[in-house]
Design a protein around this motif. Structure first.
Motif, mmCIF file in Angstrom:
data_model
loop_
_atom_site.group_PDB
_atom_site.id
_atom_site.type_symbol
_atom_site.label_atom_id
_atom_site.label_comp_id
_atom_site.label_asym_id
_atom_site.label_seq_id
_atom_site.Cartn_x
_atom_site.Cartn_y
_atom_site.Cartn_z
ATOM 1 N N GLN A 22 0.665 -1.155 0.022
ATOM 2 C CA GLN A 22 -0.103 0.029 0.031
ATOM 3 C C GLN A 22 1.014 0.938 0.324
ATOM 4 N N ALA A 23 1.561 0.996 1.367
ATOM 5 C CA ALA A 23 2.846 2.338 0.856
ATOM 6 C C ALA A 23 3.453 2.595 -0.805
ATOM 7 N N HIS A 24 3.763 1.473 -1.450
ATOM 8 C CA HIS A 24 4.826 2.217 -2.964
ATOM 9 C C HIS A 24 3.686 2.582 -3.893
ATOM 10 N N PHE A 25 1.967 1.819 -3.404
ATOM 11 C CA PHE A 25 0.870 2.431 -4.225
ATOM 12 C C PHE A 25 0.441 3.772 -3.434
ATOM 13 N N ALA A 26 0.415 4.202 -2.864
ATOM 14 C CA ALA A 26 0.301 5.701 -2.352
ATOM 15 C C ALA A 26 1.422 6.613 -2.565
ATOM 16 N N ARG A 27 2.491 6.346 -3.203
ATOM 17 C CA ARG A 27 3.726 7.075 -3.193
ATOM 18 C C ARG A 27 3.433 7.363 -4.957
ATOM 19 N N ARG A 28 2.752 6.144 -5.605
ATOM 20 C CA ARG A 28 3.114 6.348 -7.513
ATOM 21 C C ARG A 28 1.800 7.263 -7.321
ATOM 22 N N ILE A 29 0.084 7.083 -6.881
ATOM 23 C CA ILE A 29 -0.262 7.959 -6.986
ATOM 24 C C ILE A 29 -0.451 9.547 -6.308
#
Length: 213
Positions: free
Chosen positions: A191-198
């Motif tokens: 989820q952290a990687h996802f949030a950074r990309r978004i």
């Protein structure tokens, strides 16, 4: 302005190029004069007078202008038609968004320019990684990357990330799935990687995007 919709014209010199970019708002680009190639993970189109290029929010694309000056009328409003390049029956400016919508309902949705056979095969295997896709296609990784970038406007790795982002944004805005589940379904490591990309792509966190609806 037309009502509460912002409308403005942009002019682009012959041979110009706009690097990969995205817009915060949904908008339509009406080609008035000249022509340009628009490329994205969806493919490449030659956009000519009479074409209406419909973009959803945060759509990533590049623009390469031909050897003629190009004029484009930009309408900043979401339109009730699928994204893509629509061929209309006329070229001039529209007298309002209602007239534009009526025209688009009778317009033809144009397909992208066909990819070469080798590029098509490479793209089919891209989910396995650039090196494996090139090996299965029978071409070098460097040559495959050049072909891909020229046709889609992005290097293969960036295109893979963009495809994940598109799926994640669709899930964020059309479902009530928990953010961790959205990240998993879109193919992000966590989820952290996802949030950074978004956030890098939109300037907003996943929660802010969902609350903004």
């Amino acid at each position: 302005m037309i009502g509460d919709v912002r409308v403005f014209e942009t002019r682009h010199p012959a041979g110009g190029f706009i690097q990969p970019h995205r817009h915060r708002d949904a908008y339509a680009a009406i080609v008035l004069e000249g022509a340009y190639e628009e490329s994205s993970v969806d493919g490449t189109w030659l956009c000519e007078p009479g074409d209406v290029v419909v973009h959803p929010r945060w759509h990533l694309h590049t623009d390469r202008f031909t050897d003629h000056r190009t004029r484009v009328l930009n309408v900043l409003a979401p339109l009730p038609v699928p994204p893509g390049v629509w061929r209309t029956r006329r070229v001039g400016a529209f007298c309002g968004t209602d007239a534009l919508i009526r025209e688009l309902r009778e317009a033809e949705l144009r397909p992208p320019r066909p990819a070469s056979r080798s590029l098509g095969r490479f793209t089919e295997h891209l989910s396995d990684g650039v090196a494996k896709a090139a090996s299965r296609t029978g071409i070098t990784r460097e040559y495959a990357s050049r072909l891909y970038r020229r046709h889609f406007g992005l290097p293969p790795r960036a295109a893979r990330i963009e495809s994940k982002l598109r799926l994640a944004l669709a899930l964020l805005t059309t479902t009530e799935l928990p953010l961790a589940e959205v990240a998993l379904r879109a193919g992000f490591a966590d989820q952290a990687h996802f949030a950074r990309r978004i956030r890098a792509a939109t300037g907003r966190t996943p929660g802010e995007i969902r609350r903004g609806l």
